[in-house]
Every structure is written in structure tokens, then in C-alpha cells.
Design an enzyme around this catalytic site. Structure first.
Site, PDB file in Angstrom:
ATOM      1  CB  CYS A 269     -14.145  25.974 -35.811  1.00 21.60           C
ATOM      2  SG  CYS A 269     -12.835  24.735 -35.945  1.00 21.60           S
ATOM      3  CG  HIS A 317     -10.567  28.139 -34.324  1.00 24.93           C
ATOM      4  ND1 HIS A 317     -11.650  27.534 -33.725  1.00 24.93           N
ATOM      5  CD2 HIS A 317     -10.969  29.401 -34.638  1.00 24.93           C
ATOM      6  CE1 HIS A 317     -12.667  28.382 -33.666  1.00 24.93           C
ATOM      7  NE2 HIS A 317     -12.280  29.518 -34.227  1.00 24.93           N
ATOM      8  CG  HIS A 329     -14.825  32.203 -34.803  1.00 24.87           C
ATOM      9  ND1 HIS A 329     -13.870  31.788 -33.905  1.00 24.87           N
ATOM     10  CD2 HIS A 329     -15.403  33.311 -34.232  1.00 24.87           C
ATOM     11  CE1 HIS A 329     -13.859  32.597 -32.849  1.00 24.87           C
ATOM     12  NE2 HIS A 329     -14.768  33.523 -33.027  1.00 24.87           N
TER      13      HIS A 329
END
Length: 354
Positions: A269, A317, A329
Site C-alpha cells: 500500500c 494502510h 490502493h
């Protein structure tokens, strides 16, 4: 004298026989449990598997961010160590040259002999010239003394560099040990997630890997950044750099998630975010923990395309906001780079870097 009679054996029947049979069956069941053949794993519903897999992926991603940060520090330590070694080698070479020069001077002094200055003056045919030469020799001696001093200073510098290199090497080895432990944690979590997913049918696995009905991908045949964003349905970016970062991320739709990767063909990520903004000329830190502090914090209601959006209480994240309640993402190993609703995960904060 009484005869010794063998006691009569009683046959097992009725309640006694039933009790013995019960004990035997219980013992057999216990033994089967110990050898691993008596217990089947509980049958989990797809929803239960999804909950466990999501938890494992989140834990693995937290460990991945720690791995990324440790690797960044290890790479920095390696670069510093290499620089120290190079500088030590250069100073060692200069020291060798200075030592050779001093050695040549010492050898010349030995060959010329050791007359005391008063005897050299007495034996000289030209006292005035001798006195001039004596002044030159004294000055030459001063220069040699300075040369010796420089050699000593170089020796001290080299020893300091070697000490710094030893410290850097110790730091590097410590970071490498951390990397091995973090890698073990990550692979353990991912292996457990794969084991759980293997118990589902292909259709159930697809449902578990779903992202809440987010759009799939933009066309990679777009002629430029703005064309790519329009095809994907993104809102207008506020500036050229945010637009360039978004265009890069859209071009990577469908790329696989690989922990520790920052492109060009696979990403985790924070690696996707870093690579996207690098393409726009912006240098971002490697980890989510650092990226959230890389710009100006903005509230959820202030979000603009290009802003970084962070999730979970541990800031583990990150995605790039594209507008219309969507982020792009790199989710986890079960899903490639994709678009997803911002509400898919618990919002933790947002940062504007351009």
C-alpha cells in the site's frame, strides 16, 4: 489340611460389562484425539473466514510497514557503511604516500651521515655558505616535522572512521535481524490466510476478496493523465502534480500486491503511494507511519483528489483519494491494485502533500 482351590472367575455381564465397554470406547476416542485423527477443524462460514482473513491481512500489513521502515533504515546504514569504507580507503592511500615520503627522507639522512653542526662548521671551506645551508636544513626539518604531524593526524582520522564503520556495521546487522523476524511474522500471517481461503470454493473466495462493489479498472490505453482520470470517473485533481500521481496509480490498476514492493510492477500500500508521487516529482517516506506526517493534515470533509487517506487505528494502510468517495490502493495479496470505497475500512486520517 484344607485343599487350595483356584478362585472361580466371574464373567462380566450386566452393568459391569457396559461400564467396561464405555471406558474402552472413551479411551479409544482419547487416543484418537492425541494422534490427530479424531478431531476435524470446525467448519467456518464464508463470513467467518472473511473476518479471520481480514484480521490476518491487517496484522500482516502492520508487520509489512514495520518491515518497510526497518529496510529503509538498513539500506541507509549500508550506504553509510559503504561511504565510511570508501573514505577510509582514500585516507589509507594518502597515508601510504605520506609514509613513503617520510621513509625516503629518513633514508637520505642516514646515508648522509650524522656530523654534528659544530664540526660541519669547523670543516667547512665556506663558513658563510654553510650557515646559509644550515638555515635551509632547519627549515626542511620543520617541514618534515609538519609532515610527521600530518601522518599522525591521518592515523587518528582513519581510526575514527574505522570506529564509526564498526558502529554502523553493528547497526546494520541489528536491522537485518529485525528484517528476518518481521519477514517470518508476515509470511506466517499470509500462510494462515491462504490456508483459510483454501477451505472455500472459488466463488466463495471471490466473494471474500471483494471490495464492496468498487469499479474495476481504467483503460491503460489512455493517451495522457487527464484522459486516464476521465475514463476512470475521477474528479478533477487540484493541481498538475496530484493529477500526475493519480494517473500513475490508475496505470497500475491490476498490478499485484507484494509486501515490501514499491514498483514498478508490484506494490504494497505505501509502496504504491510512494511510487505514484515519485512519478510526480514528490519524494515521500516509505511507510504509512511517516507518510501521514509528510504533508498537511486535512479532515475527511476537506478531501481532494490526490490526498493520502489512512486507515485503522495503527495507521497501517493507505490509499490515494480519487474523488466521489473512492480511493485507489494496493489492498492485500488476495486482490490487485484497485479502486475501493473509502468506507470499506475504518478511516484514521488524511494528508495533503501537494
Amino acid at each position: 489340611m484344607a485343599a487350595h482351590r483356584k478362585p472361580r472367575q466371574r464373567s462380566m455381564g450386566g452393568p459391569t460389562a457396559r461400564t467396561a465397554a464405555t471406558i474402552a470406547l472413551a479411551g479409544a476416542a482419547t487416543a484418537a484425539g492425541f494422534d490427530g485423527t479424531g478431531h476435524a477443524e470446525p467448519q467456518l462460514t464464508p463470513a467467518q473466514v472473511k473476518a479471520q482473513v481480514d484480521k490476518l491481512y491487517q496484522e500482516a500489513e502492520t508487520a509489512t510497514e514495520k518491515y518497510d521502515g526497518t529496510k529503509e533504515k538498513a539500506d541507509t546504514a549500508q550506504r553509510r557503511l559503504n561511504a565510511l569504507r570508501d573514505e577510509t580507503a582514500r585516507k589509507q592511500q594518502r597515508l601510504s604516500s605520506a609514509r613513503e615520503a617520510l621513509g625516503s627522507f629518513a633514508a637520505a639522512q642516514y646515508r648522509e651521515g650524522g656530523f654534528a653542526p659544530t664540526w660541519q662548521l669547523a670543516l667547512s671551506g665556506d663558513p658563510d655558505r654553510y650557515l646559509d645551508n644550515a638555515g635551509f636544513v632547519e627549515r626542511a626539518g620543520d617541514r618534515q616535522a609538519a609532515a610527521v604531524s600530518r601522518v599522525r593526524e591521518q592515523l587518528r582520522e582513519i581510526e575514527q572512521l574505522r570506529g564509526a564503520a564498526r558502529i554502523e556495521l553493528t547497526s546494520l546487522r541489528s536491522r537485518q535481524a529485525e528484517l528476518r523476524q518481521q519477514k517470518k511474522t508476515i509470511t506466517g500471517k499470509l500462510d494462515e490466510a491462504r490456508r483459510l481461503l483454501a477451505r472455500l470454493t472459488p466463488q466463495q473466495r471471490a466473494e471474500v476478496a471483494g471490495d464492496g462493489g468498487a469499479p474495476g479498472r481504467a483503460s491503460r490505453s489512455a493517451s495522457g493523465p487527464r484522459d486516464a482520470l476521465q475514463q476512470a470517473g475521477s474528479a478533477d485533481a487540484p493541481n498538475a502534480r496530484a493529477e500526475a500521481a493519480l494517473a500513475y496509480a490508475y496505470a497500475k490498476l491490476g498490478s499485484p500486491y507484494v509486501w515490501g514492493a514499491a514498483g514498478p510492477d508490484a506494490f504494497d500500500c505505501s509502496g504504491l503511494v510512494q511510487a505514484a508521487y515519485r512519478s510526480a516529482g514528490i519524494s515521500l517516506p516509505r511507510t504509512t507511519y511517516a507518510q501521514i506526517n509528510a504533508g498537511r493534515r486535512v479532515s475527511r470533509s476537506e478531501l481532494q483528489p490526490g490526498d493520502l487517506v489512512f486507515f485503522y487505528s495503527g495507521i497501517s494502510h493507505v490509499g490515494i483519494y480519487v474523488g466521489n468517495g473512492q480511493i485507489i490502493h494496493a489492498p492485500n495479496p488476495s486482490a490487485p491494485v484497485r479502486l475501493a470505497p473509502i468506507d470499506l475500512m475504518p478511516f484514521a486520517g488524511a494528508t495533503r502533500v501537494v
